[in-house]
Design an enzyme around this catalytic site. Structure first.
Site, PDB file in Angstrom:
ATOM      1  N   GLU A 340       0.856  -1.193   0.000  1.00 21.18           N
ATOM      2  CA  GLU A 340       0.000   0.000   0.000  1.00 21.18           C
ATOM      3  C   GLU A 340       0.888   1.237   0.000  1.00 21.18           C
ATOM      4  OE1 GLU A 340      -3.356   1.185   0.415  1.00 21.18           O
ATOM      5  OE2 GLU A 340      -2.369   3.101   0.804  1.00 21.18           O
ATOM      6  N   CYS A 415     -13.896  -0.472  -7.926  1.00 20.92           N
ATOM      7  CA  CYS A 415     -15.026   0.445  -7.772  1.00 20.92           C
ATOM      8  C   CYS A 415     -15.319   1.135  -9.098  1.00 20.92           C
ATOM      9  CB  CYS A 415     -14.737   1.467  -6.676  1.00 20.92           C
ATOM     10  SG  CYS A 415     -13.220   2.364  -6.930  1.00 20.92           S
TER      11      CYS A 415
HETATM   12  N1  SAH Z   1      -8.231  -2.999   0.136  1.00 22.88           N
HETATM   13  C1  SAH Z   1      -8.433  -1.879   0.997  1.00 22.88           C
HETATM   14  C2  SAH Z   1      -8.176  -0.522   0.352  1.00 22.88           C
HETATM   15  C3  SAH Z   1      -8.729  -0.289  -1.017  1.00 22.88           C
HETATM   16  S1  SAH Z   1      -8.732   1.388  -1.568  1.00 22.88           S
HETATM   17  C4  SAH Z   1      -9.825  -1.928   1.611  1.00 22.88           C
HETATM   18  O1  SAH Z   1     -10.690  -2.666   1.152  1.00 22.88           O
HETATM   19  O2  SAH Z   1     -10.059  -1.223   2.589  1.00 22.88           O
HETATM   20  C5  SAH Z   1      -7.314   1.538  -2.547  1.00 22.88           C
HETATM   21  C6  SAH Z   1      -6.048   1.725  -1.767  1.00 22.88           C
HETATM   22  O3  SAH Z   1      -4.981   1.799  -2.708  1.00 22.88           O
HETATM   23  C7  SAH Z   1      -5.974   2.995  -0.923  1.00 22.88           C
HETATM   24  O4  SAH Z   1      -5.635   2.645   0.384  1.00 22.88           O
HETATM   25  C8  SAH Z   1      -4.837   3.808  -1.592  1.00 22.88           C
HETATM   26  O5  SAH Z   1      -4.078   4.547  -0.655  1.00 22.88           O
HETATM   27  C9  SAH Z   1      -4.002   2.730  -2.223  1.00 22.88           C
HETATM   28  N2  SAH Z   1      -3.175   3.076  -3.395  1.00 22.88           N
HETATM   29  C10 SAH Z   1      -3.407   4.011  -4.347  1.00 22.88           C
HETATM   30  N3  SAH Z   1      -2.458   3.947  -5.306  1.00 22.88           N
HETATM   31  C11 SAH Z   1      -1.593   2.961  -4.970  1.00 22.88           C
HETATM   32  C12 SAH Z   1      -0.423   2.404  -5.580  1.00 22.88           C
HETATM   33  N4  SAH Z   1       0.045   2.878  -6.725  1.00 22.88           N
HETATM   34  N5  SAH Z   1       0.197   1.383  -4.964  1.00 22.88           N
HETATM   35  C13 SAH Z   1      -0.287   0.885  -3.793  1.00 22.88           C
HETATM   36  N6  SAH Z   1      -1.388   1.368  -3.172  1.00 22.88           N
HETATM   37  C14 SAH Z   1      -2.042   2.387  -3.746  1.00 22.88           C
END
Ligand code: SAH
Length: 458
Positions: A340, A415
């Site tokens: 993340e 989403c």
């Molecule tokens: N699976 C989790 C979060 C999903 S939301 C849940 O269900 O709660 C998407 C997440 O991706 C967010 O936390 C955001 O900070 C992260 N994110 C965005 N771009 C990213 C990247 N390039 N690499 C890793 N994480 C990323």
């Protein structure tokens, strides 16, 4: 090239029948084959429409009168529905909302991924599709010298004046936004003004842990200082004993992004807790956490079902946030690696593993599209890869690393149907097959839909 002329003119009135919906919920009807997009028109309805804009290939109309209403049309229960940009489809009954989301997903899979035969299951809905949101973030404005909070008018940055209630919002969030606003008002805090870039308070954010009732309040200011901090804290904590955390965040940039880089705990804990299923999560101010916990539990159960884990399986959870899906999967797997980009979220994820006594989940800060290719090069073999990217979908480099890793299964949580379809196509071309897709209604009354897809190599 011959100029094609639109068969309608601005300000003309036409009677038409809506055949379809756009992705943002507008009715689509045609005049001599020329499509008009009309907000609040429902498929099957005959209506009188005024043309408001004429483009080359399509135009926009205003709904003047519904001549033959759809049996699915209902009276929107919210009294600012037609002004607010938050919900788009309160005028549609819930059965139709669910049906429409399923159809939308089918269409996109067909058009973008060229997968017309993949089963798309009926959308999993809510028993009570209201008051589901656990997070409120309201812009603060000023009217006659008083602070007000409300949502933006559709496609604008005008605040709908002092909205007292939002019926998709948790009741406690509603009450706490008003309490925080009134208390800030009492101590003479000014509202931030977007045009002049002056003033103090930009947004009030409130998060409620649905299953614990714990509350976090976040004041987002342009200025480094939040005036009368102690008095605000005292008034708030006296107003509601469920408040566990009060946060001050500074955002001094001219931007649409709500939160800035500096976050201070001004009272209580840096996080609140919530539970999903048997797992307890600490959530801090800047971490992503699904906004509809009832549906999130259904979504994560589906993820677990699709992953078909055994005690020997190694799992990667990319875009793991605070480790919600990772910890769900860790219950059944040998080992889960979460990655993340937000460091605060990874801090939360590690604490959450500890909080639940789970030792087989390990978390890394980084961009999924850089970390996975690195793991792949180092020879890490994953049996199952789960991804849950933001709306823009997965980076191509991440998809290529997934293809090279050859996991048995991929569980893709999304989403945004369009980017999901785009990425499924790439993964299909890389040797995976899409087995089934499950839409989950995470955002009732809006056009948004959450999806989960299962791919495998068999
Ligand atoms: N699976 C989790 C979060 C999903 S939301 C849940 O269900 O709660 C998407 C997440 O991706 C967010 O936390 C955001 O900070 C992260 N994110 C965005 N771009 C990213 C990247 N390039 N690499 C890793 N994480 C990323």
């Amino acid at each position: 090239m011959a100029k094609v002329k639109a068969p309608v003119k601005k300000n003309e009135e036409h009677i038409l029948t809506f055949e379809d919906l756009t992705h943002d919920g507008q009715g689509v009807g045609k005049v001599d084959g020329y499509p008009l997009f009309v907000p609040y028109g429902l498929p099957g309805e005959e209506a009188l429409v005024k043309v408001v804009k004429v483009n080359k290939k399509f135009g926009y109309g205003k709904l003047l009168e519904v001549k033959k209403p759809s049996p699915n049309r209902v009276q929107p229960p919210c009294n600012v529905f037609y002004q607010c940009g938050g919900c788009q489809i309160q005028h549609m009954n819930y059965e139709m909302q669910l049906q429409m989301k399923q159809n939308q997903v089918k269409n996109v899979l067909n058009k973008i991924a060229h997968l017309p035969d993949v089963p798309v299951h009926p959308t999993i809905g809510m028993d009570e599709p209201w008051r589901y949101r656990n997070k409120a973030a309201l812009p603060v404005g000023e009217k006659n010298g008083e602070l007000m909070t409300g949502f933006y008018r559709m496609r604008s940055h005008d605040i709908i004046s002092n909205m007292e209630t939002c019926i998709v919002q948790d009741k406690q969030n509603d009450e706490m936004v008003q309490a925080a606003r009134d208390i800030a008002n009492r101590f003479g805090i000014s509202a931030y003004n977007e045009e002049t870039d002056r003033g103090v308070l930009r947004h009030i954010m409130v998060r409620t842990g649905k299953n614990t009732n714990e509350v976090m309040i976040i004041f987002i200011t342009r200025t480094k200082h939040l005036p009368h901090k102690e008095k605000i804290v005292k008034a708030l904590t006296e107003a509601n004993p469920n408040i566990k955390s009060i946060i001050h965040n500074v955002n001094d940039r001219r931007t649409n992004v709500i939160m800035g880089n500096k976050t201070y705990v001004i009272w209580g804990e840096p996080y609140i807790y919530d539970t999903i299923g048997d797992i307890r999560f600490g959530i801090s101010a800047k971490s992503f956490y699904q906004i509809n916990p009832v549906q999130t539990e259904k979504l994560y159960k589906k993820a677990l079902e699709y992953a078909q884990l055994t005690k020997n399986d190694i799992v990667i959870d990319a875009y793991c946030g605070i480790g919600t899906i990772s910890l769900f999967l860790a219950q059944k797997a040998k080992k889960v690696y979460g990655v993340e980009i937000v460091p605060e979220a990874i801090d939360d994820a590690r604490k959450n593993a500890e909080l639940n006594g789970m030792t087989n989940a390990e978390f890394f800060v980084g961009e999924a599209e850089k970390v996975l290719p690195m793991w792949q090069a180092q020879g890490l073999q994953a049996d199952v890869i789960v991804v849950d990217p933001p709306r823009k979908g997965c980076d191509e480099k991440l998809l290529q690393a997934m293809i090279a890793m050859k996991p048995k299964r991929i569980v893709y949580v999304s989403c945004n149907p369009s980017t999901l379809a785009r990425d499924l196509r790439i993964l299909e071309d890389g040797g995976f097959q899409t087995k089934e897709v499950q839409p989950v209604d995470m955002f009732p009354q809006t056009m948004h839909v959450e999806l989960i897809a299962l791919m495998s190599r068999e």
